[in-house]
Design an enzyme around this catalytic site. Sequence first.
Site, PDB file in Angstrom:
ATOM      1  N   MET A 231      -1.578 -29.576 -24.514  1.00 25.23           N
ATOM      2  CA  MET A 231      -2.684 -29.669 -25.464  1.00 25.23           C
ATOM      3  C   MET A 231      -3.671 -28.534 -25.184  1.00 25.23           C
ATOM      4  O   MET A 231      -3.691 -27.566 -25.899  1.00 25.23           O
ATOM      5  CB  MET A 231      -3.340 -31.043 -25.377  1.00 25.23           C
ATOM      6  N   CYS A 232      -4.493 -28.620 -24.164  1.00 21.27           N
ATOM      7  CA  CYS A 232      -5.399 -27.563 -23.706  1.00 21.27           C
ATOM      8  C   CYS A 232      -6.581 -27.355 -24.650  1.00 21.27           C
ATOM      9  O   CYS A 232      -6.510 -27.620 -25.846  1.00 21.27           O
ATOM     10  CB  CYS A 232      -4.673 -26.235 -23.501  1.00 21.27           C
ATOM     11  N   GLY A 233      -7.677 -26.871 -24.088  1.00 20.01           N
ATOM     12  CA  GLY A 233      -8.869 -26.558 -24.854  1.00 20.01           C
ATOM     13  C   GLY A 233      -9.324 -25.145 -24.572  1.00 20.01           C
ATOM     14  O   GLY A 233      -9.272 -24.684 -23.435  1.00 20.01           O
TER      15      GLY A 233
END
Length: 298
Positions: free
Chosen positions: A1-3
Amino acid sequence: MCGIVGLFLKDKALEPQLGAMLTDMLITMTDRGPDSAGIAIYNEESTSNGKLTVQSDDPDTAFEGLAESLGNAIDAQVGMSRKDTHAVLTIPADKLVQARAALRELNGSIRVMSTGEILEIYKEVGLPKNVAERFEIEEMSGSHGIGHTRMATESAVTTMGAHPFNTGSDQCLVHNGSLSNHNSLRRRLQREGVHIETKNDSEVAAAYLTWKMQNGSTLGEALESSLDDLDGFFTFVVGTKDGFGVVRDPIACKPAVMAETDQYVAFGSEYRALVNLPGIEDARVWEPEPATVYFWNH
């Protein structure tokens, strides 16, 4: 996912607040990536000195006398400023390549996080809030910066696997998505003499852009080429010495939002990362178009 978060300041009056604004944006993206976090800061330019940001799992031992030993090895004055597991080594700009090679000989356990004239990268395993506190990111100033919160999917949760990745002088990249051809591209780049340290597909993307620019492409042209040469789905935010770029793959299935005012350009994986920025209520807010390169520079 990661931001992903990014902030490019047009208004120099905001530069003392860069670290505080990026920290708030980064922490907001914690639930997109709680495994590790990192921030790249571009701070004041020096015409005579370069920087190596380094990391050690045993900093008390590794950093003891390091500046003096490295200075003796390259016959130059070396300064050092330590922050937790990282240290910034200040070195004459024309000695950076020599210093990096000498560092490997002095202590192979010391890892280089970034190299350049104005770039510093700080990254570690842990929650974004804790990582930011360890390095006192909130107190840092600068002209632009990018950050990343990681949810590991393709490689181990380690310091070296965290983003941002630096593969060229004053250049770094963060990535949300997954590349399907990174192993074949890694082998190709290594045959071309490009140094890649991890199994992370994001480092391959960063190294690809560096390689393209070393062969004459501008950053914009390199990002355009990535749309053909990189298979998978991705959003890249890239920092350079004087600029900030964004590109999404042609499908653009990973979330992204941008905002621009007279004072700044901001990027977030979600709009909530931007809501505390000054003047956001009057900003032009939009979703970056697929297969479109965006770039701002000073």
